[in-house]
Design a protein around this motif. Structure first.
Motif, PDB file in Angstrom:
ATOM      1  N   SER A 106      29.711 -66.813  69.425  1.00 37.30           N
ATOM      2  CA  SER A 106      30.297 -67.387  70.505  1.00 37.30           C
ATOM      3  C   SER A 106      29.747 -68.710  71.078  1.00 37.30           C
ATOM      4  O   SER A 106      28.409 -69.078  71.016  1.00 37.30           O
ATOM      5  N   ASP A 160      24.872 -71.865  74.489  1.00 36.60           N
ATOM      6  CA  ASP A 160      25.001 -72.266  75.025  1.00 36.60           C
ATOM      7  C   ASP A 160      24.925 -73.738  74.893  1.00 36.60           C
ATOM      8  O   ASP A 160      23.796 -74.428  75.419  1.00 36.60           O
ATOM      9  N   LEU A 165      33.871 -69.329  84.371  1.00 37.35           N
ATOM     10  CA  LEU A 165      33.770 -68.663  83.285  1.00 37.35           C
ATOM     11  C   LEU A 165      33.736 -67.737  82.308  1.00 37.35           C
ATOM     12  O   LEU A 165      33.958 -67.200  81.522  1.00 37.35           O
ATOM     13  N   ILE A 166      32.385 -66.510  83.438  1.00 35.31           N
ATOM     14  CA  ILE A 166      32.054 -65.649  82.549  1.00 35.31           C
ATOM     15  C   ILE A 166      33.043 -64.913  83.207  1.00 35.31           C
ATOM     16  O   ILE A 166      33.251 -63.732  82.310  1.00 35.31           O
ATOM     17  N   PHE A 197      33.693 -70.905  75.369  1.00 33.53           N
ATOM     18  CA  PHE A 197      34.984 -70.547  76.989  1.00 33.53           C
ATOM     19  C   PHE A 197      34.075 -72.203  77.482  1.00 33.53           C
ATOM     20  O   PHE A 197      33.079 -72.111  77.462  1.00 33.53           O
ATOM     21  N   GLN A 235      40.117 -71.296  77.185  1.00 29.72           N
ATOM     22  CA  GLN A 235      39.562 -70.176  76.273  1.00 29.72           C
ATOM     23  C   GLN A 235      40.384 -70.563  75.011  1.00 29.72           C
ATOM     24  O   GLN A 235      41.114 -71.266  74.487  1.00 29.72           O
ATOM     25  N   ALA A 278      35.943 -64.796  80.443  1.00 27.98           N
ATOM     26  CA  ALA A 278      35.152 -64.040  79.228  1.00 27.98           C
ATOM     27  C   ALA A 278      35.402 -62.818  79.108  1.00 27.98           C
ATOM     28  O   ALA A 278      35.526 -62.186  78.403  1.00 27.98           O
ATOM     29  N   CYS A 298      27.199 -59.598  79.533  1.00 29.52           N
ATOM     30  CA  CYS A 298      27.497 -60.294  78.516  1.00 29.52           C
ATOM     31  C   CYS A 298      27.113 -59.888  76.806  1.00 29.52           C
ATOM     32  O   CYS A 298      25.544 -58.605  77.370  1.00 29.52           O
ATOM     33  N   TYR A 300      29.744 -70.942  75.183  1.00 27.74           N
ATOM     34  CA  TYR A 300      29.575 -71.263  76.102  1.00 27.74           C
ATOM     35  C   TYR A 300      29.291 -72.532  76.565  1.00 27.74           C
ATOM     36  O   TYR A 300      27.999 -73.327  76.936  1.00 27.74           O
ATOM     37  N   LEU A 314      32.050 -63.583  75.082  1.00 29.19           N
ATOM     38  CA  LEU A 314      30.996 -64.332  75.152  1.00 29.19           C
ATOM     39  C   LEU A 314      29.621 -62.880  74.252  1.00 29.19           C
ATOM     40  O   LEU A 314      29.040 -61.514  74.958  1.00 29.19           O
ATOM     41  N   ASN A 355      29.218 -75.382  80.075  1.00 30.30           N
ATOM     42  CA  ASN A 355      29.559 -75.439  81.562  1.00 30.30           C
ATOM     43  C   ASN A 355      29.271 -77.084  82.277  1.00 30.30           C
ATOM     44  O   ASN A 355      28.299 -76.802  82.128  1.00 30.30           O
TER      45      ASN A 355
END
Length: 263
Positions: free
Chosen positions: A112, A54, A32-33, A143, A259, A36, A68, A114, A48, A116
């Motif tokens: 942004s 998060d 994921l990172i 993301f 995304q 981004a 990030c 995130y 990010l 996961n």
């Protein structure tokens, strides 16, 4: 928010052991990172950045060491125990105990998002995507990784039950494309290996992912075989050995990576 929610209960119970078993979570976090941190996002100053939400943070993610460009992190989870771990590891993060479908966060306040391996536990997925759209600023990006259909095939082979998961097409169908632009969406298979069957099964239980009461009404559990004693367990171990690969006993997950950009 209902703290008796079975997802919250299971993940709270797993808070102390989560980092011992989060092999898959670390793989998907890295992907994921990386998604981004593309050159395109860097040039556009997207990805990010800024104030990050998060969602379903678990024990927390070290965004700083992953380059990030963040000014603040708001870490949201349904489990108070998970948030306690976040506060110990990342005292600079702002923590919020809340449900993904009802965030106590101001509209247009996040730069942004995130998330996961969280949204597979949400039954009202359209509502969650709409809520994320509400809190993120225009042109902000999200993301997201989600466990999807076809995961845990080895458990089926062994006759063990597991949750059913949505196909990527069903995940995309839950996204309002008048609110979100789908910048990328794909499913890849991630495989992790374990020394023995016990370690494999604990990799699921140890991160709180053994819950099945959350299920979307459109998803149904697979039929399962019940273990009735040591003899059944030994037979299951023998059957598991037939699946062994060079790196150990495999466990496969289909992970959908998305995304999204707010219109």
């Amino acid at each position: 928010m209902n703290l008796d929610n079975p997802v919250a209960v299971k993940f709270s119970q797993a808070a102390a052991t989560y980092k011992q078993h989060d092999v898959l979570q670390r793989i998907t976090a890295s992907r994921l990172i990386k998604l981004a941190n593309t050159e395109y996002n860097a040039d556009k100053k997207t990805g990010l950045t800024g104030h990050l939400l998060d969602l379903g943070c678990g024990p927390g993610t070290d965004f700083e060491s992953n380059h990030c460009q963040l000014t603040k992190v708001t870490a949201v989870d349904l489990s108070p125990q998970m948030l306690n771990v976040v506060q110990q590891s990342f005292p600079q993060y702002h923590t919020v105990c809340a449900d993904a479908a009802n965030l106590p966060i101001t509209a247009n306040s996040m730069d942004s998002i995130y998330s996961n391996l969280v949204l597979q536990w949400c039954d009202e997925l359209t509502q969650v995507f709409n809520e994320l759209n509400r809190v993120i600023k225009p042109q902000g990006q999200a993301f997201i990784s989600v466990v999807s259909d076809g995961s845990l095939s080895q458990l089926e082979t062994l006759g063990l039950g597991h949750n059913s998961f949505r196909h990527l097409d069903d995940i995309i169908a839950a996204i309002d494309t008048e609110k979100w632009q789908i910048l990328s969406a794909e499913t890849t298979t991630e495989q992790v290996h374990f020394a023995d069957l016990k370690a494999l099964l604990y990799s699921i239980k140890g991160v709180g992912a053994s819950v099945n009461e959350y299920q979307d009404k459109s998803l149904t559990d697979k039929k399962t075989n019940r273990l009735r004693g040591r003899k059944d367990w030994l037979a299951l171990m023998d059957k598991a050995e037939s699946l062994r690969e060079a790196n150990g006993l495999p466990l496969s997950y289909n992970i959908s990576y998305l995304q999204l950009g707010k219109r």
